[in-house]
Design an enzyme around this catalytic site. Structure first.
Site, PDB file in Angstrom:
ATOM      1  N   TYR A  99      40.491 -11.411  75.360  1.00 29.04           N
ATOM      2  CA  TYR A  99      41.128 -11.069  76.631  1.00 29.04           C
ATOM      3  C   TYR A  99      40.824 -12.165  77.648  1.00 29.04           C
ATOM      4  CZ  TYR A  99      43.583  -8.175  79.906  1.00 29.04           C
ATOM      5  OH  TYR A  99      44.515  -7.722  80.809  1.00 29.04           O
ATOM      6  N   LYS A 119      44.724  -5.933  75.859  1.00 33.14           N
ATOM      7  CA  LYS A 119      44.232  -4.731  76.535  1.00 33.14           C
ATOM      8  C   LYS A 119      43.983  -3.612  75.529  1.00 33.14           C
ATOM      9  CE  LYS A 119      43.882  -4.085  81.112  1.00 33.14           C
ATOM     10  NZ  LYS A 119      43.647  -5.080  82.151  1.00 33.14           N
TER      11      LYS A 119
END
EC number: 1.1.1.38
Length: 565
Positions: free
Chosen positions: A104, A175
């Site tokens: 991420y 996510k």
């Protein structure tokens, strides 16, 4: 009494041979047992040795270490994810602190920019505007029938990088990886979606490799009608879904949240998730200093949907601590590129208008400027907390930070913009400019700062502390909506897990290695609040905890048995 670990039940699988090896959710690779290889037509298709998942993870870790750049590491991990999801999550779980910034932020930003270049295999759903009337058919094509969490973006405001078109798909994928790695939500329950409504990024439109719809972005009524078609199709396919809006442009983010939060179980992580983790951090920092958040004066740089969302959550928390709404709002000062938001400023968005300061209250300020800059505000407000959500690098200058420190012995400075290239000031500079007295929390990961032989840990104000626990709590409780009170309970729970508060030293936020513990605690608090709010069926605390345990997926292989389709 001796406890025993309950053995997972066998899975009955209709697939066999190469098809099974190409199914990431089911593929075990070299870990298929001898019996499974025989029963599923895999004999001879794999090397002789049957390995454990830990042996596979050790090999993958060695291979990972061979890559020198963060983007190459990201590509490698995504390849494992698209080949063997169970192994991917075991590897990430074993090395979470190392790999979270790779899967991420900040690395995912570069992956979004280069999405069409590094594309290898389909993951998730791409819904383009020309296909808007086929949404029901498109969602029926999703092979996983029991989807419980969708993260959707239109790619217009990816981190601080702007319009990335379908390259924004990297954000929902990343996510949802954290929903699983941190919150224990099975990858079989997750679905990343990008709404391809075109792009205004001319570089992408000119790129021969760009894989999205080559068209300027649709806007206004056409755009909202398209999003509404998507929402209705999702409700038809998965009525009990949790939908997370992600990286929508400021002009659309708040209107979409306002329109749909009472129609479908949904939230916007940029607005509400960022607010929840920021408020949790500030509650903890205030308690560690022996005070309350309601006693602090707070200045924001950045008055977009994220900044205003954080501000409203802070105001709600300080009201809980005893302030009136008017007093709470007087403690929060919003600065954007046009200066301090005041009641005489034209063309404010509706969510900004509630956060203005009255010009009549500013007449005594020491300034000759008509437009009140960040420095003017810091000099006159003398804030305890400075929060940056501007998406612009270097705006927390030495002069501003030193001016803040002049009036506040222990300033709290939070440059939250992502990725690291957009941060308002580096932790190193903030520590030096405040002579080691600032408490710093950032949006992207930074290494500890060493100054005058002392080590200063830098907390990452990462939404991953919040949204996986919210998702787990919603699934476990069966909540039909996400209320403001549920988000506030998540903030309070995060603050309770602060090492700085509990031990008097260390980070203001828990270590990433403890994030699953934090996610479970947040899930319980969120589920309990959902029951109190009437958006989930009331159960005993024991039943809620059991539901959380039952829904917490672990990256372990299960035995397979053959069945017909």
């Amino acid at each position: 009494m001796e406890t025993t670990t309950k053995k997972a039940r066998s899975l009955y699988i209709p697939y066999a041979g190469p098809v099974l090896l190409e199914f990431p959710l089911l593929n075990k690779g070299s870990a298929f047992s001898v019996e499974e290889r025989r029963n599923f037509n895999l004999s001879g298709l794999l090397p002789e040795v049957v390995e454990s998942i830990e042996e596979q993870a050790e090999r993958a870790w060695l291979q990972y270490q061979g890559f020198k750049t963060e983007i190459d590491k990201h590509i490698y991990l995504r390849n494992i994810q698209d080949t063997n999801e169970t192994l991917f999550y075991r590897l990430v779980q074993n090395h979470l602190e190392e790999m979270m910034p790779v899967i991420y932020t900040p690395t995912v930003g570069a992956a979004c920019e280069r999405f069409s270049e590094i594309y290898r295999r389909a993951r998730g759903v791409f819904i383009s505007y020309p296909n808007r009337h086929n949404m029901d058919d498109i969602l029926q094509n999703v092979p996983n029938h029991n989807i419980k969490v969708i993260v959707v973006t239109d790619g217009e405001r990816i981190l601080g990088l702007g319009d990335q078109g379908i390259g924004g798909m990297g954000i929902p994928i990343g996510k949802l990886s954290l929903y699983t790695a941190c919150g224990g939500i099975s990858p079989a329950y997750t679905l990343p979606v990008v709404l391809d409504v075109g792009t205004n990024n001319q570089q992408l439109l000119n790129d021969p490799l760009y894989m999205g719809w080559r068209h300027p972005r649709i806007t206004d009524d056409e755009y909202y009608a398209f999003v509404d078609e998507f929402i209705q199709a999702v409700k038809q396919r998965w009525p009990d879904i949790l939908l997370q809006f992600e990286d929508f442009a400021q002009k659309n983010a708040m209107p979409l949240l306002t329109r749909y939060r009472d129609e479908i179980c949904s939230f916007n992580d940029d607005i509400q998730g960022t607010a929840a983790v920021t408020v949790g951090t500030l509650i903890a920092a205030s308690r560690a200093a022996g005070s309350q958040l309601s006693e602090q004066k707070i200045v924001f740089l950045g008055a977009g949907s994220a900044g205003c969302g954080i501000a409203e959550q802070i105001i709600a928390q300080t009201q809980r601590e005893g302030l009136s709404e008017d007093a709470a709002r007087q403690n929060v000062f919003m600065v954007d590129r046009f200066g301090l938001l005041t009641d005489r400023m034209p063309n404010l968005l509706p969510f900004q208008a509630k956060l203005v300061q009255k010009c009549d209250n500013l007449q005594h300020w020491d300034t000759e400027n008509d437009v009140l800059s960040l420095l003017d505000v810091v000099r006159n407000v003398k804030p305890d907390i400075l929060i940056g959500v501007s998406g612009q690098t270097g705006l927390f200058t030495e002069e501003i930070i030193r001016e803040m420190h002049k009036h506040c012995p222990r300033p709290i400075v939070m440059p939250l913009s992502n990725p690291t290239s957009r941060v308002e000031a580096t932790p190193q500079d903030i520590i030096v400019w405040t002579e080691g007295n600032a408490l710093v929390a950032t949006g992207s990961p930074f290494s500890p700062v060493i100054w005058k032989d002392k080590v200063y840990p830098i907390a990452q104000c990462n939404n991953a502390y919040i949204f996986p626990g919210i998702g787990l709590g919603v699934i476990a409780s069966g909540a039909s909506r996400i209320t403001d009170e549920m988000l506030m309970s998540a903030s309070e729970t995060l603050a309770k897990h602060s090492p700085l508060v509990n031990n008097g030293e260390g980070l203001v936020l828990p270590a990433l290695k403890d994030i699953q513990v934090v996610s479970r605690a947040i899930a319980f608090a969120v589920g309990k609040m959902a029951q109190q709010q009437g958006v989930a069926v009331k159960t005993s605390a024991e039943a809620l905890q059991q539901a959380i345990d039952d829904n917490f997926w672990k990256p372990e292989y299960r035995d397979y048995r053959r069945t017909s389709i």
